[in-house]
Design a protein around this motif. Structure first.
Motif, mmCIF file in Angstrom:
data_model
loop_
_atom_site.group_PDB
_atom_site.id
_atom_site.type_symbol
_atom_site.label_atom_id
_atom_site.label_comp_id
_atom_site.label_asym_id
_atom_site.label_seq_id
_atom_site.Cartn_x
_atom_site.Cartn_y
_atom_site.Cartn_z
ATOM 1 N N THR A 84 57.049 2.092 -3.499
ATOM 2 C CA THR A 84 58.358 2.514 -3.965
ATOM 3 C C THR A 84 58.761 1.700 -5.186
ATOM 4 O OG1 THR A 84 58.992 2.978 -1.677
ATOM 5 C CG2 THR A 84 60.770 2.847 -3.282
ATOM 6 N N ALA A 125 62.684 -0.308 -5.663
ATOM 7 C CA ALA A 125 62.869 -0.308 -4.212
ATOM 8 C C ALA A 125 64.234 -0.854 -3.825
ATOM 9 C CB ALA A 125 61.780 -1.160 -3.561
ATOM 10 N N ARG A 127 59.422 -3.531 -6.952
ATOM 11 C CA ARG A 127 58.445 -2.603 -6.385
ATOM 12 C C ARG A 127 58.104 -3.066 -4.972
ATOM 13 N NH1 ARG A 127 54.222 0.936 -8.153
ATOM 14 N NH2 ARG A 127 52.519 0.909 -6.649
ATOM 15 N N ALA A 128 58.037 -2.121 -4.068
ATOM 16 C CA ALA A 128 57.647 -2.420 -2.690
ATOM 17 C C ALA A 128 56.409 -1.612 -2.337
ATOM 18 C CB ALA A 128 58.783 -2.090 -1.733
ATOM 19 N N TYR A 145 56.567 -7.226 -1.935
ATOM 20 C CA TYR A 145 57.574 -6.974 -2.960
ATOM 21 C C TYR A 145 57.185 -7.700 -4.241
ATOM 22 C CZ TYR A 145 60.371 -5.193 0.860
ATOM 23 O OH TYR A 145 60.829 -4.465 1.918
#
Length: 114
Positions: free
Chosen positions: A15, A18, A29-30, A47
């Motif tokens: 994601t 995120a 970003r995850a 993460y």
């Protein structure tokens, strides 16, 4: 206790931008990974911001909160594994979230983004 070995997991989803604890963080970003563990599913959330990993949080998908986490200090490397969810505070510019800070077990804050 050590970080989960991601080689034992399979990618589940990624994601960009995120959310963390329900608050979207631009640029965060995850990447989530999963693997069976008996009759449960183990999960790891990695993460990152700007291509640099910041923290990992893991547990089981049927748990409401993280079982454990670890924070990556860009100067000292991975900190110790800690029970529970990471302590996070959001960085804002006015009302907009522009980044976050993650607290290390020593009480220091690692700034991520804005």
């Amino acid at each position: 206790m050590s970080l989960p070995d991601l080689a034992e997991y399979v990618p589940h989803r990624s994601t960009p931008d995120a959310d963390f604890e329900g608050t979207p963080v631009p640029g965060l970003r995850a990447d989530f990974y999963r693997r069976p563990d008996g009759d449960r599913i183990a999960s790891v959330g990695c993460y990152s911001y700007g291509g640099r990993e910041v923290l990992r949080a893991w547990g089981f998908v049927d748990e409401e909160h993280c079982r454990r986490h670890a924070v990556l200090d860009p100067e000292r490397g991975w900190g110790p594994v800690v029970e529970g969810c990471p302590d996070v505070r959001f960085r804002r510019h006015g009302d907009a979230v522009v980044g976050l800070e993650v607290r290390t077990p020593k009480g220091e804050w690692i700034t991520v983004g804005g």
